[in-house]
Design an enzyme around this catalytic site. Sequence first.
Site, PDB file in Angstrom:
ATOM      1  N   ASN A   9       6.419 -20.851  12.966  1.00 33.56           N
ATOM      2  CA  ASN A   9       5.789 -22.362  13.214  1.00 33.56           C
ATOM      3  C   ASN A   9       5.293 -22.768  11.699  1.00 33.56           C
ATOM      4  O   ASN A   9       4.253 -22.205  11.282  1.00 33.56           O
ATOM      5  CB  ASN A   9       4.837 -22.267  14.073  1.00 33.56           C
ATOM      6  CG  ASN A   9       4.008 -23.430  14.085  1.00 33.56           C
ATOM      7  OD1 ASN A   9       4.395 -24.751  13.620  1.00 33.56           O
ATOM      8  ND2 ASN A   9       2.649 -23.734  14.996  1.00 33.56           N
ATOM      9  N   TRP A  10       6.015 -23.677  11.102  1.00 29.53           N
ATOM     10  CA  TRP A  10       5.855 -23.984   9.697  1.00 29.53           C
ATOM     11  C   TRP A  10       4.410 -25.034   9.753  1.00 29.53           C
ATOM     12  O   TRP A  10       4.028 -25.146   8.534  1.00 29.53           O
ATOM     13  CB  TRP A  10       6.811 -24.893   8.972  1.00 29.53           C
ATOM     14  CG  TRP A  10       8.120 -24.048   8.750  1.00 29.53           C
ATOM     15  CD1 TRP A  10       8.147 -22.510   9.239  1.00 29.53           C
ATOM     16  CD2 TRP A  10       9.460 -24.190   8.320  1.00 29.53           C
ATOM     17  NE1 TRP A  10       9.551 -21.829   9.120  1.00 29.53           N
ATOM     18  CE2 TRP A  10      10.224 -23.064   8.533  1.00 29.53           C
ATOM     19  CE3 TRP A  10       9.907 -25.441   7.915  1.00 29.53           C
ATOM     20  CZ2 TRP A  10      11.646 -23.015   8.197  1.00 29.53           C
ATOM     21  CZ3 TRP A  10      11.322 -25.558   7.324  1.00 29.53           C
ATOM     22  CH2 TRP A  10      12.013 -24.181   7.514  1.00 29.53           C
ATOM     23  N   LYS A  11       4.175 -25.693  10.722  1.00 30.10           N
ATOM     24  CA  LYS A  11       2.796 -26.447  10.845  1.00 30.10           C
ATOM     25  C   LYS A  11       3.101 -27.651   9.795  1.00 30.10           C
ATOM     26  O   LYS A  11       4.128 -27.999   9.623  1.00 30.10           O
ATOM     27  CB  LYS A  11       1.601 -25.486  10.386  1.00 30.10           C
ATOM     28  CG  LYS A  11       1.474 -24.319  11.510  1.00 30.10           C
ATOM     29  CD  LYS A  11       0.320 -23.725  11.283  1.00 30.10           C
ATOM     30  CE  LYS A  11       0.091 -22.717  12.480  1.00 30.10           C
ATOM     31  NZ  LYS A  11      -1.429 -21.895  12.912  1.00 30.10           N
ATOM     32  N   HIS A  96      -0.150 -26.108  21.200  1.00 32.83           N
ATOM     33  CA  HIS A  96      -0.734 -25.297  20.395  1.00 32.83           C
ATOM     34  C   HIS A  96      -2.334 -25.356  20.256  1.00 32.83           C
ATOM     35  O   HIS A  96      -2.748 -26.485  20.441  1.00 32.83           O
ATOM     36  CB  HIS A  96       0.164 -25.548  19.082  1.00 32.83           C
ATOM     37  CG  HIS A  96      -0.403 -24.645  17.738  1.00 32.83           C
ATOM     38  ND1 HIS A  96      -1.585 -24.465  17.308  1.00 32.83           N
ATOM     39  CD2 HIS A  96       0.280 -23.542  17.556  1.00 32.83           C
ATOM     40  CE1 HIS A  96      -1.616 -23.485  16.450  1.00 32.83           C
ATOM     41  NE2 HIS A  96      -0.476 -22.908  16.478  1.00 32.83           N
ATOM     42  N   GLU A  98      -4.192 -25.659  17.852  1.00 30.83           N
ATOM     43  CA  GLU A  98      -4.510 -26.778  16.834  1.00 30.83           C
ATOM     44  C   GLU A  98      -4.499 -28.435  17.266  1.00 30.83           C
ATOM     45  O   GLU A  98      -5.219 -29.144  17.155  1.00 30.83           O
ATOM     46  CB  GLU A  98      -3.740 -26.561  15.388  1.00 30.83           C
ATOM     47  CG  GLU A  98      -4.234 -25.260  14.808  1.00 30.83           C
ATOM     48  CD  GLU A  98      -3.146 -24.758  13.998  1.00 30.83           C
ATOM     49  OE1 GLU A  98      -2.116 -25.305  13.671  1.00 30.83           O
ATOM     50  OE2 GLU A  98      -3.355 -23.617  13.719  1.00 30.83           O
ATOM     51  N   GLU A 168      -1.732 -16.975  21.808  1.00 36.23           N
ATOM     52  CA  GLU A 168      -2.459 -17.233  20.470  1.00 36.23           C
ATOM     53  C   GLU A 168      -3.814 -16.847  20.754  1.00 36.23           C
ATOM     54  O   GLU A 168      -4.496 -18.291  21.008  1.00 36.23           O
ATOM     55  CB  GLU A 168      -1.943 -18.362  19.700  1.00 36.23           C
ATOM     56  CG  GLU A 168      -0.273 -18.293  19.789  1.00 36.23           C
ATOM     57  CD  GLU A 168      -0.037 -19.224  18.483  1.00 36.23           C
ATOM     58  OE1 GLU A 168       0.816 -18.809  17.745  1.00 36.23           O
ATOM     59  OE2 GLU A 168      -0.299 -20.409  18.602  1.00 36.23           O
ATOM     60  N   GLY A 174      -4.634 -17.753  11.406  1.00 33.93           N
ATOM     61  CA  GLY A 174      -4.697 -17.852  10.112  1.00 33.93           C
ATOM     62  C   GLY A 174      -5.962 -17.289   9.515  1.00 33.93           C
ATOM     63  O   GLY A 174      -6.361 -17.708   8.481  1.00 33.93           O
ATOM     64  N   SER A 214      -1.887 -14.375  13.100  1.00 33.18           N
ATOM     65  CA  SER A 214      -1.904 -13.374  11.858  1.00 33.18           C
ATOM     66  C   SER A 214      -0.854 -12.053  11.999  1.00 33.18           C
ATOM     67  O   SER A 214      -1.008 -11.182  11.764  1.00 33.18           O
ATOM     68  CB  SER A 214      -2.976 -12.820  11.463  1.00 33.18           C
ATOM     69  OG  SER A 214      -4.158 -13.774  11.421  1.00 33.18           O
ATOM     70  N   GLY A 235       2.840 -18.178  12.120  1.00 31.35           N
ATOM     71  CA  GLY A 235       2.466 -19.238  11.164  1.00 31.35           C
ATOM     72  C   GLY A 235       2.507 -18.849   9.699  1.00 31.35           C
ATOM     73  O   GLY A 235       3.843 -18.976   9.030  1.00 31.35           O
ATOM     74  N   GLY A 236       1.534 -18.511   9.018  1.00 32.71           N
ATOM     75  CA  GLY A 236       1.497 -18.059   7.426  1.00 32.71           C
ATOM     76  C   GLY A 236       2.735 -17.354   7.341  1.00 32.71           C
ATOM     77  O   GLY A 236       3.421 -17.534   6.139  1.00 32.71           O
TER      78      GLY A 236
HETATM   79  P1  13P Z   1      -0.689 -17.467  11.645  1.00 32.33           P
HETATM   80  O1  13P Z   1       0.414 -16.555  11.736  1.00 32.33           O
HETATM   81  O2  13P Z   1      -0.961 -18.228  10.438  1.00 32.33           O
HETATM   82  O3  13P Z   1      -2.163 -16.673  12.162  1.00 32.33           O
HETATM   83  O4  13P Z   1      -0.541 -18.784  12.788  1.00 32.33           O
HETATM   84  C1  13P Z   1      -0.009 -18.477  14.344  1.00 32.33           C
HETATM   85  C2  13P Z   1       0.191 -19.695  14.630  1.00 32.33           C
HETATM   86  O5  13P Z   1      -0.695 -20.448  15.011  1.00 32.33           O
HETATM   87  C3  13P Z   1       1.438 -19.810  15.038  1.00 32.33           C
HETATM   88  O6  13P Z   1       1.726 -20.921  15.899  1.00 32.33           O
END
Ligand code: 13P
Length: 252
Positions: A9-11, A96, A98, A168, A174, A214, A235-236
């Site tokens: 997920n590149w956000k 998600h 967020e 999640e 993050g 993470s 994510g990251g």
């Molecule tokens: P991180 O891997 O950066 O913690 O993000 C997880 C995430 O929200 C994937 O959708």
Amino acid sequence: MRERIVAGNWKMNTTPAEGAALLSGVAALKNEVRDCVTLVVAPPFTHLSQIVEAAQGTGIRVSSQNCAAEAKGAYTGEVSAQMIASLGVEFTILGHSERREYYGETSETLNKKMAQAYANGLAPIYCVGEKLDEREAGSHFDVVKAQIEEVVFNLTAEQYGKLVIAYEPVWAIGTGKTATSEEAARVCGVIRKAIREEFGLEAAEEVRIQYGGSMNPGNVKELMAQRNIDGGLIGGASLKAADFSQVVLYDN
Ligand code: 13P
């Protein structure tokens, strides 16, 4: 045997040029993994089309990070499931944390988004997870169960077959904090049990449940060793081809 599914997920990261470079880095590992894992990337809307094209022939599948709750019309700034699917995108992330937190998405909104996704042939990656205060209060199982019941239980058996679920925990996203593999597996087990009670044993054994929060090359092995965890939503660590590749290839 459930096939693993690892999604990046590149956000709100990468320009189209950066996304193309990232995709080609990920595509470099395709031959080793193509047969044993569903590999997905979820770029921003602006370069979905370009990434779908670049991913052709690589075995990498493309997801959007969201879709609109309505089919079409006067919804400035929204992108419909039909528009997304017309590009050759196969998945959409929905729910998600967020989006729930910053854009007020509720189960009611998410039911509408799920309906739009299915009507247009997109497979949802439906995200659930508790916040830190909910975990500290010991209500995390109930929170996650409610997120499943209020949305997933409204699906038909046919729709259910295409669903991917991502657990999640919000406090692990993050932050560098990961749920221990046991904690993560326990919640994924609760999700699978809820699915079994509603849709039956076979459905519960088939649904793929990802862990997200993470996840990185250092902790992927332990998390993936858990019976109820079938992949990751990253994510990251998905923003660097080398890290993402290591997550995908953790057991090689
Ligand atoms: P991180 O891997 O950066 O913690 O993000 C997880 C995430 O929200 C994937 O959708």
